[in-house]
Design a protein around this motif. Structure first.
Motif, short mmCIF file in Angstrom:
data_model
loop_
_atom_site.label_atom_id
_atom_site.label_comp_id
_atom_site.label_asym_id
_atom_site.label_seq_id
_atom_site.Cartn_x
_atom_site.Cartn_y
_atom_site.Cartn_z
N PRO A 100 0.82 -1.22 0.00
CA PRO A 100 0.00 0.00 0.00
C PRO A 100 0.85 1.27 0.00
O PRO A 100 0.53 2.24 -0.67
N ALA A 101 1.98 1.23 0.75
CA ALA A 101 2.83 2.42 0.82
C ALA A 101 3.48 2.70 -0.53
O ALA A 101 3.56 3.86 -0.98
N ALA A 102 3.95 1.63 -1.21
CA ALA A 102 4.59 1.80 -2.52
C ALA A 102 3.59 2.30 -3.55
O ALA A 102 3.91 3.14 -4.40
N THR A 103 2.37 1.78 -3.46
CA THR A 103 1.33 2.22 -4.39
C THR A 103 1.07 3.71 -4.26
O THR A 103 1.04 4.45 -5.24
N GLN A 104 0.92 4.16 -3.02
CA GLN A 104 0.67 5.59 -2.78
C GLN A 104 1.86 6.43 -3.24
O GLN A 104 1.70 7.52 -3.78
N SER A 105 3.06 5.89 -3.05
CA SER A 105 4.27 6.63 -3.42
C SER A 105 4.36 6.83 -4.92
O SER A 105 4.62 7.93 -5.40
N HIS A 106 4.15 5.74 -5.70
CA HIS A 106 4.32 5.92 -7.14
C HIS A 106 3.14 6.68 -7.76
O HIS A 106 3.29 7.36 -8.77
N LEU A 107 1.96 6.63 -7.14
CA LEU A 107 0.84 7.47 -7.59
C LEU A 107 1.17 8.94 -7.39
O LEU A 107 0.89 9.79 -8.25
N GLN A 108 1.79 9.26 -6.24
CA GLN A 108 2.16 10.65 -5.96
C GLN A 108 3.27 11.11 -6.91
O GLN A 108 3.25 12.24 -7.41
N THR A 109 4.23 10.20 -7.17
CA THR A 109 5.31 10.53 -8.11
C THR A 109 4.74 10.83 -9.49
O THR A 109 5.12 11.82 -10.14
N LEU A 110 3.84 9.96 -9.95
CA LEU A 110 3.24 10.16 -11.27
C LEU A 110 2.40 11.44 -11.29
O LEU A 110 2.40 12.17 -12.27
N ALA A 111 1.72 11.72 -10.18
CA ALA A 111 0.91 12.94 -10.10
C ALA A 111 1.80 14.18 -10.21
O ALA A 111 1.45 15.15 -10.89
N ASP A 112 2.97 14.14 -9.57
CA ASP A 112 3.90 15.27 -9.63
C ASP A 112 4.43 15.45 -11.05
O ASP A 112 4.55 16.59 -11.56
N GLN A 113 4.76 14.33 -11.72
CA GLN A 113 5.27 14.42 -13.09
C GLN A 113 4.22 15.01 -14.03
O GLN A 113 4.51 15.89 -14.85
N LEU A 114 2.98 14.52 -13.90
CA LEU A 114 1.92 15.01 -14.78
C LEU A 114 1.59 16.46 -14.49
O LEU A 114 1.21 17.21 -15.40
N SER A 115 1.71 16.86 -13.24
CA SER A 115 1.44 18.27 -12.89
C SER A 115 2.40 19.20 -13.63
O SER A 115 2.00 20.28 -14.09
N GLN A 116 3.66 18.77 -13.75
CA GLN A 116 4.63 19.59 -14.47
C GLN A 116 4.36 19.58 -15.97
O GLN A 116 4.43 20.61 -16.64
N GLU A 117 4.03 18.41 -16.51
CA GLU A 117 3.81 18.29 -17.96
C GLU A 117 2.54 19.03 -18.39
O GLU A 117 2.52 19.69 -19.43
N LEU A 118 1.48 18.90 -17.60
CA LEU A 118 0.19 19.47 -17.99
C LEU A 118 0.00 20.88 -17.47
O LEU A 118 -1.00 21.52 -17.79
#
Length: 399
Positions: A100-118
């Motif tokens: 569960p911790a890893a899932t939340q971590s990579h979702l947050q990482t992907l959210a940060d990446q997409l925030s910069q791109e979009l």
């Protein structure tokens, strides 16, 4: 379609506009309104609850189908196209031990990446929602134009009648003496839906229109059946008429094909949802008409005001051009590419023998493949590329 048989004829089941059904329609409309912003799957679950185990579940399902298909907009909501989003999410997930911790971590990482791109904030919940947003049950109800309960019931009754015409081999429509504008609207819809029809008569006495049904085709066409059904709301705008349809249906007991009959008249009580105005056949015509007022010319452009009788049909030119000095020309735009349509169109022009006709033909059309020539038609021919401009027609008129 829910129907019953009376001898050799068939009758669709219609709902009376009474308090009981008005209340059911109102409940369904309220349910759709309450689920705006939610998924189609969540809406479907509540619809099943509303259906319950009552014997009228098929009617409720039919009403819900009309609300879903005609009044609702469902869209996939996702920061990226779902397949691309899944690819990126799974690539990140493969780099960590599942937890569960890893899932939340990579979702947050992907959210940060997409925030910069979009260049906007993306949160993990948006990614969770968007991963499978392309599945139909996950589409979001983004807009709902609520009809009145009575309008929904009228639409249901009309759809019951429309369903009959999917099984038609032939429809014979008798349009009695009516206002000429009603004929023009009816013929426009025949033209708009590209139905195969044989027409006899005139505006003074009325017209007999024989239309081939979808089951008369060599290979039954769902598309053609839909176009046939779409004509029924258009007929309702005509004041005096009567039609008879010949149907081929499978007997519920023997499963053998059997011929049936269905009749409908002007006082049938059905209500059309089509506007009484005149829709354009295409964006090409609409664009041309919208450009005309910007030209400083004495020529007036009028929309489909002439019926040109020809053997077995009626030709309705797209526009009429009128000059203050009394000169008049008819304009027909040929921009549709199907060979059978082109052959029919040019045959109509030859039969009409109208010397004041201008034929605007798209250069994209493969006339040679369709087996037609512009040299053997009694009309002035104007060629256009991507769009028909008023200047091309005015140059032809001045020439």
């Amino acid at each position: 379609m829910i129907h019953r048989y009376w001898g050799e004829s068939i009758q669709p089941k219609r709902l009376p506009i009474k308090a009981e059904w008005v209340a059911i329609a109102a409940d369904l409309i309220a349910l759709f309104q309450a689920h705006q912003g939610q998924t189609q799957g969540q809406l479907n679950q509540q619809l099943q609850v509303l259906e319950g185990e009552d014997t009228d579940y098929r009617i409720k399902r039919g009403l819900a189908h009309i609300l879903r298909s005609s009044f609702s907009t469902f869209e996939p909501i996702s920061p990226l196209e779902p397949p691309m989003l899944r690819e990126r999410a799974f690539a990140l997930a493969s780099k960590a031990v599942p937890s569960p911790a890893a899932t939340q971590s990579h979702l947050q990482t992907l959210a940060d990446q997409l925030s910069q791109e979009l260049e906007r904030d993306v949160i993990p919940d948006e990614i969770r929602q968007g991963l499978y947003a392309d599945l139909k049950e996950n589409h979001i109800l983004t807009a709902f134009e609520a009809p009145t309960p009575e309008a929904l019931l009228h639409r249901y009754n009309l759809s019951q009648v429309q369903g009959i015409f999917y099984k038609a081999t032939q429809v014979k429509l008798q349009a009695y003496r009516n206002d000429p504008g009603e004929y023009k609207l009816l013929f426009r819809y025949l033209k708009l839906f590209r139905l195969m029809a044989y027409i006899e008569g005139d505006a003074d006495q009325g017209f007999t229109i024989e239309i081939d049904g979808p089951t008369s085709l060599f290979k039954p066409s769902t598309r053609y059946g839909l176009d046939m059904a779409k004509l029924i709301p258009a007929i309702l705008h005509v004041t005096k008429w009567q039609l008879t349809a010949t149907l081929v249906m499978r007997d519920r007991y023997t499963q053998q094909l059997k011929e049936r009959r269905y009749s409908l008249e002007a006082d049938c009580g059905l209500v059309s949802h089509y506007p009484p105005g005149q829709p354009y056949d295409s964006m090409l015509e609409e664009s041309f008409a919208n450009r005309w007022p910007h030209k400083k010319t004495p020529w007036q452009l009028e929309r489909e005001v002439d019926l040109v009788p020809i053997p077995g049909s009626v030709m309705i030119p797209d526009f009429r051009l009128v000059h203050p000095d009394g000169r008049t020309y008819l304009l027909e735009i040929v921009g549709y590419w199907r060979p059978e349509y082109l052959r029919k169109k040019f045959a109509q022009v030859r039969k009409a023998e109208t010397p004041n006709l201008i034929l605007a033909v798209s250069e994209r059309l493969n006339l040679e493949k369709a087996g037609v020539k512009t040299t053997d038609v009694p009309a002035k021919v104007v060629w256009f590329k991507n769009k028909l401009t008023p200047k091309l027609i005015l140059d032809c008129l001045e020439a």
